[in-house]
Design a protein around this motif. Structure first.
Motif, PDB file in Angstrom:
ATOM      1  N   GLU A   6       0.846  -1.193   0.000  1.00 41.65           N
ATOM      2  CA  GLU A   6       0.000   0.000   0.000  1.00 41.65           C
ATOM      3  C   GLU A   6       0.879   1.240   0.000  1.00 41.65           C
ATOM      4  O   GLU A   6       1.917   1.275   0.661  1.00 41.65           O
ATOM      5  N   GLU A   7       0.455   2.264  -0.721  1.00 40.66           N
ATOM      6  CA  GLU A   7       1.184   3.531  -0.738  1.00 40.66           C
ATOM      7  C   GLU A   7       0.215   4.665  -1.081  1.00 40.66           C
ATOM      8  O   GLU A   7      -0.900   4.433  -1.558  1.00 40.66           O
ATOM      9  N   PHE A   8       0.663   5.888  -0.828  1.00 41.61           N
ATOM     10  CA  PHE A   8      -0.171   7.042  -1.120  1.00 41.61           C
ATOM     11  C   PHE A   8      -0.059   7.434  -2.586  1.00 41.61           C
ATOM     12  O   PHE A   8       0.995   7.306  -3.219  1.00 41.61           O
ATOM     13  N   ALA A   9      -1.168   7.919  -3.116  1.00 40.53           N
ATOM     14  CA  ALA A   9      -1.216   8.474  -4.467  1.00 40.53           C
ATOM     15  C   ALA A   9      -2.066   9.734  -4.418  1.00 40.53           C
ATOM     16  O   ALA A   9      -2.874   9.920  -3.506  1.00 40.53           O
TER      17      ALA A   9
ATOM     18  N   VAL B 137       6.054   9.740   2.617  1.00 42.48           N
ATOM     19  CA  VAL B 137       4.842   9.929   3.417  1.00 42.48           C
ATOM     20  C   VAL B 137       4.318   8.545   3.781  1.00 42.48           C
ATOM     21  O   VAL B 137       3.719   7.865   2.964  1.00 42.48           O
ATOM     22  N   SER B 138       4.565   8.144   5.014  1.00 44.05           N
ATOM     23  CA  SER B 138       4.209   6.800   5.446  1.00 44.05           C
ATOM     24  C   SER B 138       2.833   6.723   6.073  1.00 44.05           C
ATOM     25  O   SER B 138       2.256   5.647   6.189  1.00 44.05           O
ATOM     26  N   ASP B 139       2.312   7.879   6.514  1.00 49.20           N
ATOM     27  CA  ASP B 139       0.997   7.892   7.140  1.00 49.20           C
ATOM     28  C   ASP B 139       0.333   9.231   6.858  1.00 49.20           C
ATOM     29  O   ASP B 139       0.927  10.132   6.253  1.00 49.20           O
ATOM     30  N   THR B 140      -0.919   9.372   7.287  1.00 48.77           N
ATOM     31  CA  THR B 140      -1.667  10.587   6.982  1.00 48.77           C
ATOM     32  C   THR B 140      -1.088  11.825   7.673  1.00 48.77           C
ATOM     33  O   THR B 140      -1.011  12.887   7.047  1.00 48.77           O
ATOM     34  N   PRO B 141      -0.637  11.765   8.926  1.00 51.82           N
ATOM     35  CA  PRO B 141      -0.009  12.954   9.516  1.00 51.82           C
ATOM     36  C   PRO B 141       1.204  13.452   8.734  1.00 51.82           C
ATOM     37  O   PRO B 141       1.365  14.657   8.520  1.00 51.82           O
ATOM     38  N   SER B 142       2.069  12.542   8.270  1.00 47.12           N
ATOM     39  CA  SER B 142       3.231  12.985   7.494  1.00 47.12           C
ATOM     40  C   SER B 142       2.827  13.488   6.115  1.00 47.12           C
ATOM     41  O   SER B 142       3.458  14.392   5.564  1.00 47.12           O
TER      42      SER B 142
END
Length: 229
Positions: free
Chosen positions: A19-22, A40-45
């Motif tokens: 899973e990763e951000f897009a 960016v490993s999580d929503t806060p970062s």
């Protein structure tokens, strides 16, 4: 999408076995942030580095996902998940309940978060009365304490669709929402977060749900007793 030039859709997708951000600023075009070395490993970062994310997406650097992404839950490692019960006037009229004087606030533990299209496994040994409700989810973007109503929306990072699942039998037995709302997978979110600048009025959004093609809910955030702010 409307809004300012900073408007972005942010999602968590499954690609290459992980899973990763897009992110996307154009309908149907998603850029994988990892390809542009955006850590960016999580929503806060993600929120903390949003200026970099926006630059990467608008300059078209990074890998563009081919086809429809496999969307996972767009919120990763939140500090808390809070919800407000009995907050729609049309639902209150329908049930004959009393309009609350103060917000009925309850938590859904982070273990309840789930992908927007992932299965929800309901264990009949835990509940025989699982229920669902389409909701507006508000993603807070920065520390928010003692903020005035006039300034509250400045602290919102974005909005997404939520499904608030409940175990109605335990909700009635215990007289509170904690257990009933927090089973694993009981809070599907997504498929993406739309940044707040694309939603100038969160009190003008339509809320609908369907089951097997049949309409179950058709309301609007204008019906909220207590507004997002």
């Amino acid at each position: 999408m409307g809004g300012s030039e900073r408007t972005v859709r942010v999602a968590r997708i499954r690609a290459d076995g992980r899973e990763e951000f897009a992110a996307s600023i154009e309908e149907g075009v998603w850029v994988r942030l990892s390809a542009a070395a955006v850590d960016v490993s999580d929503t806060p970062s993600l929120i903390e580095r949003f200026d970099v994310v926006h630059e990467v997406v608008t300059s078209s650097r990074g890998h563009v996902v081919e086809g429809e992404p496999d969307f996972a839950c767009p919120v990763v490692r939140p500090s808390k998940v809070m919800a407000v019960g009995l907050n729609y006037l049309d639902h209150i009229r329908e049930t004959g309940a009393k309009v609350p004087e103060f917000p009925v606030v309850f938590p859904k533990y982070p273990n309840s978060l789930n992908g927007p299209r992932d299965p929800v496994v309901v264990d009949p040994a835990l509940t025989t009365q699982a229920d669902y409700e389409a909701e507006l989810a508000v993603v807070i973007g920065r520390r928010t304490r003692a903020v005035s109503r006039a300034q509250a929306l400045e602290h919102v990072f974005g909005y997404c669709v939520a499904n608030d699942l409940s175990a109605r039998d335990w909700q009635r037995r215990e007289g509170n929402f904690l257990r009933a709302k927090s089973y694993d997978m009981f809070c599907p979110l997504g498929p993406w977060i739309t940044t707040a600048d694309a939603v100038p009025d969160p009190q003008g959004l339509r809320i609908r749900s369907e089951v097997n093609g049949g309409r179950r809910q058709d309301s609007s955030t204008k019906e909220m007793v207590f507004s997002v702010a």
